[in-house]
Structure formats: structure tokens, C-alpha cells
Design a protein around this motif. Sequence first.
Motif, PDB file in Angstrom:
ATOM      1  N   ALA A 137       2.558  -7.999 -75.155  1.00 21.80           N
ATOM      2  CA  ALA A 137       2.232  -6.862 -76.003  1.00 21.80           C
ATOM      3  C   ALA A 137       2.021  -5.802 -75.189  1.00 21.80           C
ATOM      4  N   ASP A 138       2.156  -4.636 -75.807  1.00 18.97           N
ATOM      5  CA  ASP A 138       2.113  -3.411 -75.075  1.00 18.97           C
ATOM      6  C   ASP A 138       0.922  -2.534 -75.407  1.00 18.97           C
ATOM      7  N   LEU A 139       0.098  -2.719 -76.569  1.00 19.31           N
ATOM      8  CA  LEU A 139      -0.895  -2.390 -76.776  1.00 19.31           C
ATOM      9  C   LEU A 139      -1.693  -3.220 -77.779  1.00 19.31           C
ATOM     10  N   ALA A 140      -3.043  -3.087 -77.750  1.00 19.83           N
ATOM     11  CA  ALA A 140      -3.909  -4.224 -78.384  1.00 19.83           C
ATOM     12  C   ALA A 140      -4.750  -3.200 -79.337  1.00 19.83           C
ATOM     13  N   LEU A 141      -4.956  -3.779 -80.440  1.00 23.55           N
ATOM     14  CA  LEU A 141      -5.905  -3.027 -81.374  1.00 23.55           C
ATOM     15  C   LEU A 141      -6.352  -3.850 -82.549  1.00 23.55           C
ATOM     16  N   SER A 176      -3.946   7.796 -79.316  1.00 31.17           N
ATOM     17  CA  SER A 176      -4.721   8.147 -78.035  1.00 31.17           C
ATOM     18  C   SER A 176      -6.079   8.434 -77.816  1.00 31.17           C
ATOM     19  N   ALA A 177      -6.273   8.986 -79.071  1.00 34.62           N
ATOM     20  CA  ALA A 177      -7.992   9.281 -79.267  1.00 34.62           C
ATOM     21  C   ALA A 177      -8.482   8.119 -79.429  1.00 34.62           C
ATOM     22  N   MET A 178      -8.045   7.279 -80.364  1.00 35.06           N
ATOM     23  CA  MET A 178      -8.825   6.094 -80.417  1.00 35.06           C
ATOM     24  C   MET A 178      -8.864   5.301 -78.938  1.00 35.06           C
ATOM     25  N   ALA A 179      -7.836   5.453 -78.284  1.00 32.83           N
ATOM     26  CA  ALA A 179      -7.831   4.635 -76.971  1.00 32.83           C
ATOM     27  C   ALA A 179      -8.797   5.224 -76.184  1.00 32.83           C
ATOM     28  N   GLY A 180      -9.201   6.444 -76.353  1.00 35.84           N
ATOM     29  CA  GLY A 180     -10.236   7.218 -75.520  1.00 35.84           C
ATOM     30  C   GLY A 180     -11.598   6.798 -75.856  1.00 35.84           C
ATOM     31  N   ALA A 181     -11.434   6.072 -77.058  1.00 39.17           N
ATOM     32  CA  ALA A 181     -12.938   5.543 -77.360  1.00 39.17           C
ATOM     33  C   ALA A 181     -12.806   4.019 -77.074  1.00 39.17           C
ATOM     34  N   GLY A 182     -11.723   3.553 -76.516  1.00 42.67           N
ATOM     35  CA  GLY A 182     -11.876   2.170 -76.104  1.00 42.67           C
ATOM     36  C   GLY A 182     -11.521   1.268 -77.394  1.00 42.67           C
ATOM     37  N   ARG A 183     -11.018   2.111 -78.478  1.00 38.42           N
ATOM     38  CA  ARG A 183     -10.613   1.152 -79.567  1.00 38.42           C
ATOM     39  C   ARG A 183      -9.167   0.471 -79.677  1.00 38.42           C
ATOM     40  N   VAL A 184      -8.228   1.175 -78.677  1.00 32.77           N
ATOM     41  CA  VAL A 184      -6.932   0.842 -78.575  1.00 32.77           C
ATOM     42  C   VAL A 184      -6.692   0.542 -77.075  1.00 32.77           C
ATOM     43  N   GLY A 244       2.694   3.845 -70.403  1.00 32.74           N
ATOM     44  CA  GLY A 244       3.520   4.419 -71.041  1.00 32.74           C
ATOM     45  C   GLY A 244       3.514   4.259 -72.738  1.00 32.74           C
ATOM     46  N   ALA A 245       3.271   2.963 -73.173  1.00 38.98           N
ATOM     47  CA  ALA A 245       3.302   2.469 -74.445  1.00 38.98           C
ATOM     48  C   ALA A 245       2.365   3.386 -75.346  1.00 38.98           C
ATOM     49  N   LEU A 246       1.195   3.799 -74.722  1.00 38.73           N
ATOM     50  CA  LEU A 246       0.256   4.424 -75.636  1.00 38.73           C
ATOM     51  C   LEU A 246       0.734   5.805 -75.976  1.00 38.73           C
ATOM     52  N   ALA A 247       1.421   6.580 -75.018  1.00 42.99           N
ATOM     53  CA  ALA A 247       1.927   7.950 -75.315  1.00 42.99           C
ATOM     54  C   ALA A 247       3.207   7.873 -76.269  1.00 42.99           C
ATOM     55  N   GLU A 248       3.897   6.579 -76.244  1.00 39.76           N
ATOM     56  CA  GLU A 248       5.262   6.495 -76.981  1.00 39.76           C
ATOM     57  C   GLU A 248       4.634   6.361 -78.570  1.00 39.76           C
ATOM     58  N   THR A 259       2.910   9.373 -80.301  1.00 39.10           N
ATOM     59  CA  THR A 259       3.592  10.181 -80.564  1.00 39.10           C
ATOM     60  C   THR A 259       4.442  10.134 -81.674  1.00 39.10           C
ATOM     61  N   ALA A 260       4.804   8.856 -81.753  1.00 40.60           N
ATOM     62  CA  ALA A 260       5.704   8.401 -83.009  1.00 40.60           C
ATOM     63  C   ALA A 260       4.734   8.348 -84.068  1.00 40.60           C
ATOM     64  N   PHE A 261       3.644   8.097 -84.212  1.00 44.00           N
ATOM     65  CA  PHE A 261       2.911   7.658 -85.342  1.00 44.00           C
ATOM     66  C   PHE A 261       2.390   8.968 -86.009  1.00 44.00           C
ATOM     67  N   ARG A 262       2.335  10.154 -85.234  1.00 46.62           N
ATOM     68  CA  ARG A 262       1.978  11.318 -85.779  1.00 46.62           C
ATOM     69  C   ARG A 262       2.729  11.957 -87.017  1.00 46.62           C
ATOM     70  N   SER A 263       1.946  12.667 -87.923  1.00 51.59           N
ATOM     71  CA  SER A 263       2.690  13.302 -88.989  1.00 51.59           C
ATOM     72  C   SER A 263       2.521  14.659 -88.816  1.00 51.59           C
ATOM     73  N   ASP A 264       3.921  15.325 -89.074  1.00 50.70           N
ATOM     74  CA  ASP A 264       3.800  16.865 -88.941  1.00 50.70           C
ATOM     75  C   ASP A 264       2.986  17.475 -89.955  1.00 50.70           C
TER      76      ASP A 264
END
Length: 409
Positions: free
Chosen positions: A354-358, A374-382, A388-392, A395-400
Motif C-alpha cells: 500500500a502507498d496510502l492508508a485511509l 494532503s489536508a486530511m493527512a495533516g489531520a492524521g486521517r490519511v 511522494g504518494a500523498l502529493a501524487e 493533486t490527482a483528486f482535486r477538481s478544477d
Amino acid sequence: MTTQLRVLGAEHWDHWFGRLERAFGGVPDPADERQLWRELTEVERSLAVWDDDEVVGTSGAFSFRLSVPGGVLVPAAGITMVSVQPTHRRRGLLTAMMRRLLDDARERGEPLAVLETSEPPIYGRFGFGNGTENVFAEIDTSRVHIDAPRDADAVRLRIAAPQDAVAACEKVYAARVAGRPGAPARKPGWERLPLLAPHSESGATGELLCVLAETDGEVSGYARYVVRPEVESSGRSGAVRLRDLEALDPVTYGALWRYLFDIDLTSRISVDRRPPDDPLWHMVSDIRRCRLTVQDAMYVRLVDVGAALRARTYAAPVDVVFEVEDVFCPWNAGRWRLMGDAEGAVCERSSDAADLALTARELGSGYLGGFALSAMAGAGRVRELRPGALAEASTAFRSDVAPWLPHGF
């Protein structure tokens, strides 16, 4: 005490809805609103908990198609009408209803479930995460003006009877759905929701009005609103209350807002349920005098992790393995490898590291692209397990475009 959970029979709708009203304070809905909800209720997807001949728990679901990043309309269960009578708290009734509703959504092949909540702490334990926000504003139009785009004067505005303008308004709304994650495609009957008679707890309210905007002879936008007249010692100072506004282009959008700001004998506009990235905030002369407040809105739950993550597109290439914890829907638990980009995605079970756990809750919050992983990771939720997996993934999940639910359910 023995209770029974059963599918709602149409003949019991009045009793069922009355118990829902009582659970939310006992104030009955106006007759026209009650009748509309009766007609929109999908009784085969509605549940009642009975204690002898008394309904003590209510819930249901609407069959929605919800816009997701990339513009695809994804089947979703719109969880609604949820209540438990105060005499029957802490007996597992809500859990039993949610179990039934989510199992039903899975059987129907709906990858998503969504809801609005009156009490945010309740639904995290069922895997729902806040996925959209609403912005509310009280704009002092005596002090704030609109800087509308050039050519706004070329837009023709005319007032139409709201009922007569329904078809034109729905055509504009439908054209906007795919471009706004979180917006539901309206099925027949739902077009009547914005037409409900206005009612006010704090004074007389005028009739519902509709202004249509036309460009080159075609309707390019609309606004529906009411005016609440008020008189002060210095003169008339009414309030415009906006119900909804949609436009196909920036010029029409600016023309409609300028019209609302300039309505005679009014000095403020009450704005409900606008998206966080509303262009209006870039047209006003003084954002501080708009008194903006932000509130959590639609909560999102992935009923089928693989199908849901495959259904949307991604803002940047992504190849990550998620370790998903999902206690309430254990079929989602485990590792999922997501590979996707702006063209599409695949998401399958994986035995890779696994690269990310949530949890399912964080996936729900991030799914429509309005909240960063990344914000949820800052809260310890991810938790990032591969550098590098978190930034990847974030970024990919964000909507314009910010996800937004235009109306309630």
C-alpha cells in the motif's frame, strides 16, 4: 420492546412523514411542499420502523445520477428523510436503517451514496465524509456594487411567470450539470422544487419571481427570487432572497447579478447555497460587506470503491495503492490500485504494498475533488506509506471546479 423495520407502504406515507416532521421539531411543512415530497418519495426505497402501530423511525433514498469530476453522471443513492423518535434513541434503529439502505444501494449497482445531515457527527461512523460546501452571504447592496463583464448590456432580461419558464430554466440547468461535480441531474418532478411558494418566519414575503436572460434570442440564464418588503425611518429597505441562479456564460452571469443588485426599494441580498468558487466573489466591489459564511453540505460515501474510483477522471496522472478501512461496508476493505488520468481510470483489487492508508470516510470527502487528501493527512486521517504518494494522489483528486450541491433533498 420489539420493533420491526419494513418497506414503507404508500398508504402509510402521511403517518410516516408526520413522524419525520415531529422528529425535526414538529413544524409541519406547507401544503404544497408536503405534496411535492409525497410525489417525489420512492416508497419502494423508503423504510419505516414500527413499534406496534406507531412509526418510530423513518428513512429513504432517491435514485440520483450525480455529476463527478470528468462530467460523468454516476448512479447514487440520495439518503433522505432520516429520523428516530426521541423515545427510541440508542437502540440501533439508525444503524439498522443505514445497513438496509446501503445494502440496497449496492444491490442496485449504485457506486455512491450521498446525504445532507442536520447533525454532522452522526454519519462518519457509516463511512460518509463531507464532500461539498455551501457559501451563504448577506450582501449590503447599498454599499457593494457589481463589476459585470463587458457586453452585459447586450443581454436581454425579462420577467416571466416561474411556471411558464420551467422548461427554459431546466434546459439551462441541465447544460450546467456535467461541469459541476456534486450536481444531480433532475428527474421529472424535481423541476418543481424551486417553484415552491415562498414562506418566511420573519415577515411577509413577496411572490416568487423569475427573470430570464436571453442572448441571440435564446435563454442563456435565469434567476428565481423573492422580495421581502421592509420600511425604515429613512425609507424603504427591502431584501432580495435568491432561490437559484444559473447562466451559460460569464456575460449572462454578470447581467443577472447586476439586475438583482439594482432592484428598486431593496438594500440587501440574502444568498443561500452558492459554491465556494462562485464567480460572484470576483465581481463584487467589497467582499467584506458580503458577510460570507461557509457550511458543510453534502456528505459522500463510496458504496463500491472500485466502481466509484473508475467512474471519475483525475487532474494529473496517478498510480497508487490504497489500503482502505471500511468497517460498515466490509466488501470495500483492503487494497485497491488506482491508475488514472484526465482520460479515465482503472481501479482493481491489488496485492501490492500500500502507498496510502485511509478510511472510507476520507475517500468520501476527497472523492468529488473539493477537499485535499494532503489536508486530511495533516489531520492524521490519511497516512502516507510511500514517499511522494500523498502529493501524487492529492493533486490527482482535486477538481478544477469546486463540487457543489445546488439544491437540497
